[in-house]
Design a protein around this motif. Sequence first.
Motif, mmCIF file in Angstrom:
data_model
loop_
_atom_site.group_PDB
_atom_site.id
_atom_site.type_symbol
_atom_site.label_atom_id
_atom_site.label_comp_id
_atom_site.label_asym_id
_atom_site.label_seq_id
_atom_site.Cartn_x
_atom_site.Cartn_y
_atom_site.Cartn_z
ATOM 1 N N LEU A 22 0.941 -1.369 0.045
ATOM 2 C CA LEU A 22 -0.059 0.054 0.049
ATOM 3 C C LEU A 22 0.857 1.303 0.003
ATOM 4 C CD1 LEU A 22 -3.044 -0.798 2.658
ATOM 5 C CD2 LEU A 22 -3.118 -0.448 0.148
ATOM 6 N N ARG A 23 1.822 1.318 0.852
ATOM 7 C CA ARG A 23 2.829 2.329 0.739
ATOM 8 C C ARG A 23 3.434 2.705 -0.632
ATOM 9 N NH1 ARG A 23 4.140 0.413 6.169
ATOM 10 N NH2 ARG A 23 5.893 -0.684 4.987
ATOM 11 N N GLY A 24 3.821 1.684 -1.158
ATOM 12 C CA GLY A 24 4.311 1.739 -2.557
ATOM 13 C C GLY A 24 3.415 2.277 -3.580
ATOM 14 N N ALA A 26 0.898 4.025 -2.863
ATOM 15 C CA ALA A 26 0.355 5.240 -2.683
ATOM 16 C C ALA A 26 1.297 6.284 -3.074
ATOM 17 C CB ALA A 26 0.265 5.541 -0.995
ATOM 18 N N ARG A 27 2.674 5.902 -3.240
ATOM 19 C CA ARG A 27 3.560 6.775 -3.790
ATOM 20 C C ARG A 27 3.321 6.849 -5.362
ATOM 21 N NH1 ARG A 27 7.447 3.469 -1.367
ATOM 22 N NH2 ARG A 27 7.330 3.986 0.778
ATOM 23 N N LEU A 28 2.839 5.846 -5.735
ATOM 24 C CA LEU A 28 2.584 6.097 -7.515
ATOM 25 C C LEU A 28 1.334 6.599 -7.744
ATOM 26 C CD1 LEU A 28 3.893 2.390 -8.336
ATOM 27 C CD2 LEU A 28 5.034 4.521 -8.599
ATOM 28 N N LEU A 29 0.340 6.427 -7.069
ATOM 29 C CA LEU A 29 -1.027 6.995 -7.396
ATOM 30 C C LEU A 29 -1.617 8.033 -6.364
ATOM 31 C CD1 LEU A 29 -2.602 3.516 -8.486
ATOM 32 C CD2 LEU A 29 -1.723 5.326 -9.905
ATOM 33 N N PRO A 30 -1.768 9.299 -6.611
ATOM 34 C CA PRO A 30 -2.141 10.001 -5.772
ATOM 35 C C PRO A 30 -3.289 9.892 -5.026
ATOM 36 C CG PRO A 30 -1.564 11.121 -7.691
ATOM 37 C CD PRO A 30 -1.417 9.715 -8.047
ATOM 38 N N GLY A 31 -4.312 9.438 -5.632
ATOM 39 C CA GLY A 31 -5.635 8.834 -4.910
ATOM 40 C C GLY A 31 -5.503 8.114 -4.022
ATOM 41 N N LEU A 32 -4.461 7.119 -4.135
ATOM 42 C CA LEU A 32 -4.535 6.253 -2.889
ATOM 43 C C LEU A 32 -4.033 6.814 -1.516
ATOM 44 C CD1 LEU A 32 -2.920 3.086 -4.622
ATOM 45 C CD2 LEU A 32 -5.221 3.276 -3.808
ATOM 46 N N THR A 33 -3.753 8.017 -1.471
ATOM 47 C CA THR A 33 -3.245 8.734 -0.135
ATOM 48 C C THR A 33 -4.571 8.687 0.679
ATOM 49 O OG1 THR A 33 -1.501 9.874 -1.216
ATOM 50 C CG2 THR A 33 -2.461 10.889 0.899
ATOM 51 N N VAL A 35 -7.164 6.929 0.413
ATOM 52 C CA VAL A 35 -7.525 5.687 1.041
ATOM 53 C C VAL A 35 -6.542 5.140 2.221
ATOM 54 C CG1 VAL A 35 -7.587 3.263 0.311
ATOM 55 C CG2 VAL A 35 -8.211 5.017 -1.425
ATOM 56 N N ARG A 36 -5.388 5.517 1.815
ATOM 57 C CA ARG A 36 -4.511 5.187 3.078
ATOM 58 C C ARG A 36 -4.997 5.951 4.544
ATOM 59 N NH1 ARG A 36 -0.199 8.109 5.036
ATOM 60 N NH2 ARG A 36 1.318 6.758 6.295
ATOM 61 N N GLU A 37 -5.223 7.331 4.424
ATOM 62 C CA GLU A 37 -5.522 7.918 5.537
ATOM 63 C C GLU A 37 -6.768 7.312 6.080
ATOM 64 O OE1 GLU A 37 -5.792 11.874 4.259
ATOM 65 O OE2 GLU A 37 -3.563 11.998 4.035
ATOM 66 N N GLU A 38 -7.902 7.047 5.165
ATOM 67 C CA GLU A 38 -9.066 6.391 5.794
ATOM 68 C C GLU A 38 -8.752 5.207 6.341
ATOM 69 O OE1 GLU A 38 -13.297 5.603 6.168
ATOM 70 O OE2 GLU A 38 -12.406 7.364 5.638
ATOM 71 N N LEU A 39 -8.148 4.262 5.734
ATOM 72 C CA LEU A 39 -7.627 2.886 6.488
ATOM 73 C C LEU A 39 -6.998 3.048 7.822
ATOM 74 C CD1 LEU A 39 -6.607 0.722 3.435
ATOM 75 C CD2 LEU A 39 -8.511 0.484 4.915
ATOM 76 N N ARG A 40 -6.152 4.121 7.772
ATOM 77 C CA ARG A 40 -5.370 4.336 8.974
ATOM 78 C C ARG A 40 -6.434 4.921 10.161
ATOM 79 N NH1 ARG A 40 -4.279 8.358 11.889
ATOM 80 N NH2 ARG A 40 -4.783 9.848 10.309
ATOM 81 N N ALA A 41 -7.331 5.823 9.930
ATOM 82 C CA ALA A 41 -8.272 6.194 10.815
ATOM 83 C C ALA A 41 -9.110 5.012 11.187
ATOM 84 C CB ALA A 41 -9.088 7.197 10.322
#
Length: 72
Positions: A22-24, A26-33, A35-41
């Motif tokens: 997911l980290r990898g 997120a770096r390639l696709l800006p829209g996944l940032t 998603v990452r924040e939502e999953l972390r929350a």
Amino acid sequence: MKPQDEVLHLVAGAADLVAERLRGAARLLPGLTEVREELRARGELALKRAAPASEAHMEILARRAAERHSRG
């Protein structure tokens, strides 16, 4: 190694692998940032729900004060 330890290690390894991917991504696709924040929350909330409830700090202080007052 106990069977439950093996399961714990397998789950932790799988979670680490997924997080790394997911980290990898997120770096390639800006829209996944987002998603990452939502999953972390969601993860934070899930851990808070699963954690044993702790007493409120002020409640502990009030009990200690009441105990000192009743002794003294």
